[in-house]
Design an enzyme around this catalytic site. Structure first.
Site, short mmCIF file in Angstrom:
data_model
loop_
_atom_site.label_atom_id
_atom_site.label_comp_id
_atom_site.label_asym_id
_atom_site.label_seq_id
_atom_site.Cartn_x
_atom_site.Cartn_y
_atom_site.Cartn_z
N TYR A 1 43.32 17.71 -23.70
CA TYR A 1 43.96 17.73 -22.37
C TYR A 1 45.33 18.42 -22.44
CZ TYR A 1 39.94 15.00 -20.85
OH TYR A 1 38.66 14.60 -20.57
N ASP B 1 10.88 -4.43 -22.01
CA ASP B 1 9.93 -3.32 -22.02
C ASP B 1 8.56 -3.73 -21.51
OD1 ASP B 1 11.91 -1.74 -23.05
OD2 ASP B 1 11.04 -1.52 -25.04
N TYR C 1 49.26 11.50 -22.83
CA TYR C 1 47.94 11.64 -23.47
C TYR C 1 47.70 13.09 -23.86
CZ TYR C 1 42.71 11.43 -23.33
OH TYR C 1 41.36 11.50 -23.58
N CYS D 1 29.47 -3.73 -32.87
CA CYS D 1 29.05 -2.49 -32.21
C CYS D 1 28.01 -1.79 -33.09
CB CYS D 1 30.26 -1.59 -32.01
SG CYS D 1 29.86 0.07 -31.46
#
Lengths: 748, 748
Positions: free
Chosen positions: A181, A676, A176, A353
Site C-alpha cells: 500500500y 455433507d 500501514y 488454526c
C-alpha cells in the site's frame, strides 16, 4: 456452561505474560491480534465490536481493526475494509473500542491508503499514487500521479484520520505500509519511478512514509502509540529486501515508531504473508522478519506473525530475540481464547488454526462475513449471539441424542450438544476412527521441497488439528460417548435409545462422472474400474494407477490440483483438464494458487483449461473445447481420476424419514440431516451446520436456522433495539421468524 | 434548470402511451422497467427508493426491484440482491413503493429462490434444489435434494414473501423463473433429474412452478398482479426451447399469470439476455420471445426486452403483436426519462444505452453500486442528490469556463456546466471533431457473422451514441461554444478569457511496453516503429502490420481481444499473450467474454495465458511463463501490438499549475484535471469525473468531491436525519467534510 477452569501453567510460559511498553501505552502481555479482515468494516458495528471483544475477553493484550481507509479516495469496494471517513465511522468504531477497553485490551487501528490498489468502486474518487502504472493486483486500476500538493494532501488525510481515531478511543495508530500500500509504494522502486525529492535515492523513497509518521506522531503521539506495519522483505520484485532497504528503513524511522509490526510480501501474492499450511510451516516468517530485532536494527518492540499456535515456539521466539510480541490473525480467529488457555495451562483445549485460509477466502471473494473452519462461532458473536467458550444448557437437555457419523459435522455437533448439557450424546461411526473425510484430506499435499520460491509444498497434515481437537474434547465430555467401527442401519437407529437423531453420514465421490459442467454422467466413466479412481482412493493409496494419467477437475477447489501434485511427484505424466477458463479458482481465494501453479509447472503437469471430457475409453480419453465444441482433444492415457462432484450419503436419513410411524414408535421426536450428508460443501460449512444444529437443538424447529441480526440501514429506526426487534415481528404468516414451528416439515 | 419542454409528439407513437390492464392493476402506458440489479437491495433503502423513483418520474408505468430473495436459504452474497426476509425489509422496501406511487407508477417485486446458484455466504444456510448437482454458475455450491416436504416448505416461503410484499405496497408480484433459478430448475431436464411427481414428464417438471403460482395467486392475487419472468428459450443446453417446453409451459399456466416477462438464456451465460452491443442488435430477443404472443400461446400481456431504445422499433414491435409492453433494464438506466422524452417528442434528448454492460459489471463484481457510462447520475440520485434532468444554477454562474479537450470527460463536463448556467463555457478540441477516444473505440469489433451461437460479432458502433448525444446537447446550449481543430498550449490557455480552466486532455497508449506486470518498459518495445503498433493505430487503420502478429495484453478489458479479432479476421495469424491466468477478466463482468471466447477460437487466435513478453526483436519475441520464469516461449512474428497501459496527457495541466503567478495574472482562479488526463480508467469513470466536477463547480474546493450519504448501520442513530447529518459534523480538523476549503492544494 463455562469450559475449563484455571489450573495453572508451566512457569516456562510466564514470559508470554510479561507486559510490554509501546510508547505511552502498555500491553498487558505479549499476545497481539494484528489487523485482519472480517467483513465488518465500519459498516457492521455490532459485528466489529463483538468479534474483536471476544478476543479481548480471551486474553489478547491488543486487538486491532482490519485495514481502515482514511479517505474515500482509498475505497476498496468490492472488498470490505474499515473506514474512518466521518463522524459516523467514529461512532461505529468507538463502540468497538469501548468493548475492548472493558476487557482490558488496547485498541489498534490500521490507517490505510491503497493508491492504485484501491479501485474506488463505491466512492468513484480517483486514487493517487507515486507513479502512473496500473495496479498489479486490481484489474485496470490506474492512479493519478501525485505532485507535491497531492503528497501534502494525502498526508493531511492521514493526520485527520489519526485524530478521528484518537477521538474514537484507539490506543494504537498504525501508518500501514505492508501489502504494497501507499507508503511502501513510495519506498519500493517497483512502484516509485519518480525523479523528484520523493523518488530515486533511498532517502527520497523513504520520505513520504517518514514525513507521514512525523505528522501523525505530532498530531496524536502524545496519547497514542504509533505503529507501523512494514513488509520488511519480499520474495518477489515488488517490495524491498530485508538485508537492504528493509532494515535500512527500520533504522531510518525507528525514532518515530513505538512498535513495529513486521511482515513479508505484497498484496498481489499475500499468501507469502498469510501462508497456507499446505505450503508454509508455523513461524515461516522468522527468517524474513526475525533478523530486524535479532540484528539490533531497532530499539522498539517488534511484533511478528506466522500462524503461530504452539506455545513452545512462542517462548523460543521470545528467547531468540526475534520478536517481542506474538502477533496473530488466523490463530486468534481459530481460538480467541488462545492466550487465556495458555495462561491456564489448558493446552489441549486450544483450537489450533489449520491454515486452510477459508477466513481469507471471504475477503478475497469480496463481501461475505469471515468464516473459520475450526471455529464455527467466528463472525457469529453478535449476529447469532454465539460465544466460543460459553454454552447455555439446552431447555430440552433431558433428551438423549444419537449422532450417526463422526466426520467434521458429526463431531462438532456431538461436542456442542455435550457442552449444552444433553443428558446423553452417542456419536456412532462406521469407520475404525472418527474424522470422516479429513482422514484422507490431511494426507494430501506433497512433501518434496520446491526450490523456486518461499512456500515449499509440505502437505495438509495440519488439517488434522480439526480432528485432533474434537477427539480430545469428546473424550473430556462425560455426557458424550463415541462408538467407532459400528455401522447403523435404520433399524439400528430406531433400536438405539435416543429421543433425537442427527444423521451426519457425509458424502462420497461420484464414480460416474456426473458433473456441474454437463449435468450428465460421462460415457465410459466408472471409478470402480481398476484404471479409474476417486480422489479418496488416490489420497489413501488404496488404488494405484499406472502410466499416463488424466485428472478431470470440475470443482475448482484444491482436489484436482492435489491429485496432479501427488501423481506427478510419483513420476506419472499427468494431464489436468477443467471445463473452466482457469484452474483452481477457489485456491486463488485461499492464497494457495500461486504456490500451486508453480508446483504444477515445476512437476510438468500439462494443463488444459476450458476442456471437458466427452468420453472415456480404455487407453483413450476424448475431450472438447468449451468454446469450440467441434475442436476435440485426444489423450492417450492409462488412468483417469474423476474429480467431478460428490454426492450426499443421505439414504439412511430418507429411509428413517419415510417411516414416521416407526420413528414415533421408537420414541424419536426429532430427525435431522447435517453436513455433507445434507449437501457436500466446504469444510467450514459442514462444521457450521453441526454446530448450528446443536446451538438451536431446543428451538421450535431445529431443522431451520433461527434468524440472525442483520446490520444494514433500517429505514425509520429510532434506536439500536430496532435491529434486534426485527427478529420478533408479529407476523403470523411468517415461517422464518417464528422459528418455523408450524412449517410443513414439522420437527423433521 | 429544467431541460426541454413538452412540444408534442408524432401521433404514431401514441400507441406507446395506451394503458395496459394486468390482472387487478393498470399500467398507465407500455413502458416497464423490468427487474434489474443496482447494488442497493433492501440494505440501502434510500438508494433503492430514489433510483427507482427517478424512473417513475421519467414516465415508466411500472418499476421493479431487482431479484428479491424470499428467505435466507437463498442468499446471493457476495452479490447484492433485494431481500424480503423480515419486517425490516418490508419497511425498507415500502419506502420505495411509496415513492413510486407518488409518481403514478406501479411497484413490482421479483421473488427469488436461487437453489444451488445461491452460495449463502452470509446466511450460511443450505440451499435446496431439485437434484444434487453443483451449480454451473457458482464455484462448488451444492444444493440439498428437495424431498416433498422441502418442496412444500419452499412454496410456503414464496407465499410468506408474497404476503410481506403485498403489505409493503407492491402492485406486481413475480414468481421468478428466468436465469436458471429454482422454478426453471424444476422445469429443465438439465437440472431436474427427479423420478417422483416433480420430475420426468413435462407436467411433472412444471408442477413446482405451477403449484407455486397457484399458491401465490391464492394468497395475494386478489389485490396484486401476478407476474412470471420466464426464460422461454435458451440457446444452450441448460434451459428450454421456445418451440418445445417454452410455449408449452406458457399455455400450461397462462390462467395463473397476469403478465408474462419473457427472456432468453441462463445465469451462467446471461449475456444472451442482457446482450452487449458488441454482439447483439437492439431487439435481439424478438426471434426467441416474440413467437409466444405472436403465435397466440398466451392471452395475457407480454413484456419483452432487448436494449430497445428506438421508438420506431417499439411501435413496430407493438404492431407485430410480439410484445404488449416494452420492457427495459439498461435503457431505463441510461435514460430514466425515456418515456417522457418520447411523449414530449424530444427524441434528440434521449441518452440511448450503448450496450457496454458496465452497469452489469458491478453486479458481477459483487458489491459496488451500479454505474452507467451514459448516465453519470445513475446510482447517485439519493447519495449525491443528483437528478438526471434537473440542474441547479451554479452559485458562481458568472464565471467563464474553458474546458480543454472534448473527449468523454470534457464533453460531459461542458454539457453539465452549460446546464448549470455558467455564463460561458468554451470546449476546445485539438482534433477535427469531438469524441476523444470514442472516435476510434467505436470502430472496433468485427462485422462478420458467427454461425456458432446467438451473438454474432457486430462491432462497437453503438458506443458512438455516447458522442452523438453529447454533440447534440452541446449544440443546444446557448452558453456553450465548441471549438474543434484548435490545440491550446499553456500560453493559449492563459490568453483565453476564462476564470476557470478544466483540463481534459485524455490519455495515450504507451509505446514502450510499460505495464502493470513488470512495472518496467519492455526491451525492444517501440510502437513508433513501422512493425509495432498501438491499439489506436490498429483501430483507425493508420498503421498496417503484415504477416504473423503478436498481441500483448496486460489490461484485462476488451482492447487486446479487440485487436486479435480485427487482425485475425483480416487473415493474420495471431498470438495473444497475457500475464494473467485467464484472458479478458473484465469482459466476464460485462458478459461479453463467452461470445468473444467463441469468436477468438473460431478465428484461430492462439492464446497464451500466464505468458509475459521479455523482449522484442525484429521478427522475434521472447516471452516467459509467469509461474516458471525459466520456461521461455519464442514467437517468430512480423508485427507486435502493445496493449500494455495508457498514460495521462497531463503535461498541459502541470505546465499551467507550475506557474501560479501567470495563472493569477491571467485571472484564472480554478484549474482542474479530469478524466483520463487525471488517470486513465473505464469510460464511465471518465464521464463521472467530468460530471462530478461540473456538479460541484461552486463547492468550496471543486477538486475534491463532496461527501455522499452512506447507508450502513449507524450505531446510536435515532432518526433518518442522522445519516445526512454525518456529512456536516463539526470537526475542524476534517478536510473532507468541510469541502476541503483549506486543504493545501487550495483551489487547484
Amino acid at each position: 456452561m463455562e469450559l475449563g477452569t484455571a489450573n495453572g501453567r508451566d512457569p516456562k510460559y510466564d514470559v508470554l505474560f510479561e507486559p510490554v511498553q509501546i510508547g505511552p501505552k502498555t500491553l498487558k502481555n505479549r499476545f497481539y491480534q494484528v489487523p485482519h479482515c472480517i467483513g465488518a468494516g465500519s459498516e457492521k458495528p455490532g459485528f466489529q465490536a463483538y468479534h474483536r471483544a471476544i478476543k479481548a475477553e480471551g486474553g489478547w493484550a491488543a486487538v486491532c481493526t482490519e485495514y481502515c481507509s482514511i479517505h474515500p479516495e482509498s475505497d476498496d469496494t468490492m472488498r470490505v475494509s474499515a473506514r474512518i471517513w466521518d463522524e459516523g465511522d467514529v461512532r461505529n468504531l468507538a463502540y468497538m473500542c469501548d468493548r475492548l477497553h472493558a476487557f482490558g485490551a488496547l485498541a489498534g487501528i490500521e490507517l490505510w491508503y491503497g493508491g492504485p490498489h484501491a479501485p474506488n468502486m463505491e466512492s468513484r474518487h480517483t486514487a493517487r499514487g507515486p507513479s502512473q502504472i496500473p495496479s498489479d493486483f486490481e484489474v485496470n486500476s490506474y492512479p493519478r500521479t501525485m505532485d507535491s500538493d497531492d503528497i501534502a494532501l494525502v498526508q493531511r488525510y492521514y493526520v485527520d484520520a489519526a485524530i478521528r481515531a484518537r477521538d474514537a478511543g484507539f490506543d494504537i495508530i498504525y501508518v500501514y505500509g505492508a501489502h504494497s500500500y501507499l507508503p511502501l509504494q513510495f519506498l519500493s522502486p517497483f512502484y516509485n519511478k519518480r525523479t523528484d525529492a520523493y523518488g530515486g535515492s533511498f532517502e527520497n523513497r523513504a520520505r513520504f512514509w517518514r514525513e507521514t509518521l512525523e505528522q501523525v506522531r505530532e498530531a496524536v503521539g502524545d496519547t497514542c502509540a504509533i505503529a507501523s506495519r512494514f513488509a520488511v522483505d519480499d520474495p518477489g520484485p515488488t517490495g524491498v529486501k530485508v538485508g537492504e532497504d528493509g532494515v535500512r528503513f527500520v533504522e531510518h524511522v525507528d525514532h518515530l515508531v513505538d512498535v513495529w509490526d513486521l511482515t513479508v510480501g505484497n498484496i498481489a501474492e499475500w499468501g507469502q504473508n498469510a501462508g497456507p499450511s499446505r505450503f508454509f510451516v508455523q513461524g515461516h516468517e522468522r527468517p524474513n522478519t526475525g533478523p530486524v530485532k535479532a540484528g539490533q536494527h531497532t530499539d522498539k518492540p517488534v511484533i511478528g506473525v506466522g500462524r503461530i499456535t504452539d506455545p513452545d515456539m512462542m517462548i523460543e521466539i521470545i528467547a531468540s530475540g526475534e520478536y517481542d510480541i506474538i502477533g496473530a490473525a488466523r490463530p486468534s480467529i481459530s481460538d480467541p481464547f488462545l492466550p487465556n488457555k495458555i495462561a491456564e495451562g489448558r493446552l489441549d483445549d486450544i483450537r489450533r488454526c489449520i491454515g486452510c485460509n477459508q477466513c481469507i477466502s471471504r475477503w478475497e471473494i469480496g463481501g461475505p462475513p469471515m468464516i473459520c473452519t475450526q471455529n464455527a462461532t467466528a463472525g457469529e458473536e453478535y449476529r447469532r449471539g454465539w460465544h466460543p467458550e460459553r454454552f447455555t444448557r439446552a431447555t430440552n437437555a433431558e433428551k438423549r441424542v444419537l449422532v450417526v457419523g463422526a466426520g467434521p459435522a458429526g463431531m462438532e455437533c456431538a461436542v456442542t450438544l455435550g457442552r449444552r448439557g444433553m443428558s446423553k450424546v452417542d456419536l456412532v461411526e462406521a469407520e475404525p476412527d472418527v474424522g470422516g473425510s479429513f482422514n484422507y484430506i490431511h494426507k494430501l499435499g506433497y512433501a518434496q521441497g520446491d526450490g523456486d520460491f518461499r512456500g515449499a509444498a509440505k502437505g495438509l497434515d495440519e488439517f488434522y488439528y480439526l480432528v485432533d481437537y474434537r477427539k480430545k474434547q469428546l473424550a473430556k465430555l462425560d455426557n458424550v460417548e463415541v462408538h467407532t467401527g459400528r455401522r447403523l442401519d435404520a433399524a439400528g437407529v430406531r433400536d438405539w435409545d435416543a429421543d433425537i437423531v442427527v444423521v451426519a453420514t457425509g458424502a462420497s465421490w461420484r464414480t460416474d462422472g456426473m458433473n456441474p459442467a454437463t449435468h450428465e454422467t460421462i460415457p465410459g466413466a466408472d471409478a470402480t474400474l481398476p484404471w479409474q479412481a476417486t480422489p479418496k482412493e488416490i489420497a489413501l493409496g488404496t488404488k494405484r494407477l499406472t502410466g499416463r494419467i488424466l485428472v478431470l477437475e470440475t470443482e475448482a477447489y484444491h482436489m484436482g490440483a492435489s491429485m496432479c501434485q501427488r501423481l506427478a511427484s510419483e513420476g506419472h505424466e499427468v494431464f489436468f483438464l477443467t471445463q473452466m477458463d482457469s484452474f483452481m479458482d477457489y485456491m486463488e481465494y485461499t492464497l494457495e494458487a500461486p504456490m500451486m501453479h508453480r508446483d504444477l509447472h515445476r512437476l510438468g503437469v500439462q494443463m488444459y483449461p476450458a476442456t471437458m471430457v466427452e468420453r472415456i475409453d480404455p487407453g483413450h480419453v476424448t475431450a472438447f473445447n468449451m468454446w469450440h465444441e467441434e475442436r476435440k482433444e485426444h489423450f492417450a492415457v492409462d488412468g483417469v481420476v474423476l474429480v467431478t462432484q460428490r454426492a450426499s450419503n443421505d439414504a439412511l436419513y430418507h429411509e428413517l424419514k419415510a417411516d414416521r410411524e416407526a420413528l414415533t414408535a421408537a420414541g424419536i421426536g426429532g430427525l435431522y440431516l447435517i453436513g455433507d450428508a445434507s449437501a457436500p460443501r466446504m469444510p467450514p460449512d459442514a462444521i457450521f451446520d453441526g454446530h448450528r444444529l446443536a446451538r438451536e437443538i431446543d428451538s421450535a424447529n431445529p431443522a431451520i436456522p433461527l434468524p440472525f441480526i442483520r446490520e444494514r440501514r433500517l429505514w425509520g429506526a429510532t434506536s439500536d433495539n430496532d435491529y434486534e426487534n426485527q427478529l420478533q415481528g408479529p407476523r403470523d404468516t411468517d415461517t422464518v421468524r417464528k422459528g418455523a414451528a408450524e412449517h410443513p416439515v414439522a420437527a423433521f
